[in-house]
Scaffold this active site. Structure first.
Site, PDB file in Angstrom:
ATOM      1  CG  ASP A  28      -2.068   0.939   1.122  1.00 57.66           C
ATOM      2  OD1 ASP A  28      -2.273   1.503   0.037  1.00 57.66           O
ATOM      3  OD2 ASP A  28      -2.781   1.132   2.128  1.00 57.66           O
ATOM      4  CG  ASN A  76      -7.692  -2.291  -5.848  1.00 60.08           C
ATOM      5  OD1 ASN A  76      -6.771  -3.080  -5.667  1.00 60.08           O
ATOM      6  ND2 ASN A  76      -7.982  -1.350  -4.936  1.00 60.08           N
TER       7      ASN A  76
END
Ligand code: FPP
Length: 247
Positions: A28, A76
């Site tokens: 991330d 996503n």
């Protein structure tokens, strides 16, 4: 120079201890890394791939048996189309440049997630990656692509119902039997889960499998995650007492 010595010392310390068999990583902070440098978000993902390359090499060298990387989640797809398209171009680029080395290093590539819903070119690239490495018996490299843990668990439940019905068997499903219906069937559960970028969440990643994993959160953005950061995470892991509910 001082850094090199520190790195070597930490490496020796770690290699004398227990290396996690299965390491899972939530990669991330690509976007924030780019934003802080005044770059477009895709530059963060591009640099993120460099961290993937280095981390795969480092894990292999350290003797980790399974490395699972969260590359694209079922959530996503909600990002801007240009970003999704960019992310979807990465597996092809990665395998184009890395496959010879993965083959040479005896790494076995696997995919976890609902890969049937990925664009054709991605499916082709990852199929080729896993096909060409399927006989390797070194480190297993799991790419989680279009992966969501709740989806995975529901998929397992439905596969079990189907199997029991079709085979007309009434067996009791215990933890081991259930695990066999997950994408990670046959693999040990993660010993260590790392999330970069300072976020303290699991984000629908390997919910069943991380029941007893050690969790490690670092402020470092994924594009900057180095060998030293990996060694520091393993060093922390080696200092944890894993009690599995016992005392
Ligand atoms: C999270 O950062 C990262 C992703 C959603 C994508 C991760 C993908 C890679 C690192 C490359 C994958 C490589 C291959 C070979 C498939 P973010 O964009 O959410 O960062 P932010 O939270 O700072 O915005």
């Amino acid at each position: 120079m001082k850094e090199d010595i520190k790195l070597k010392e930490l490496e020796q310390k770690i290699l004398a201890g227990v290396i996690p068999q299965h390491l899972a990583i939530i990669m991330d902070g690509n976007g924030r890394w780019a934003a802080e440098k005044g770059l477009p978000r895709h530059e963060g993902h591009r640099q993120g791939v460099e961290s993937v390359r280095a981390t795969v090499r480092n894990c292999n060298e350290l003797g980790i048996s399974v490395l699972t990387l969260f590359a694209f989640s079922t959530e996503n797809w909600q990002r801007p189309i240009s970003e999704v398209n960019y992310l979807m171009s990465l597996p092809e680029k990665y395998f184009d440049s890395e496959l010879p080395e993965l083959i040479r290093n005896n790494v076995q590539v696997r995919l976890i997630g609902e890969t049937g819903k990925l664009p054709r070119k991605v499916q082709k690239a990852v199929r080729e990656g896993s096909e060409k490495t399927k006989d390797n018996d070194g480190m297993v490299l799991n790419f989680a692509l279009n992966y969501g843990s709740r989806d995975e668990i529901l998929r397992a439940v439905n596969l079990i119902i189907k199997d029991l019905k079709e085979k007309n068997i009434k067996k009791k499903i215990d933890e081991n039997a259930f695990s066999d219906y997950l994408y990670t069937a046959g693999l040990p559960d993660p010993d260590l889960l790392i999330r970069t970028s300072g976020e303290l969440r699991i984000s629908n990643f390997l919910l069943w499998q991380i029941a007893y994993s050690e969790l490690y959160f670092t402020e470092v953005y994924w594009p900057e995650f180095s060998r030293m950061h990996l060694l520091e995470a393993i060093d922390t892991f080696q200092q944890r007492k894993r009690r599995y509910g016992k005392i």
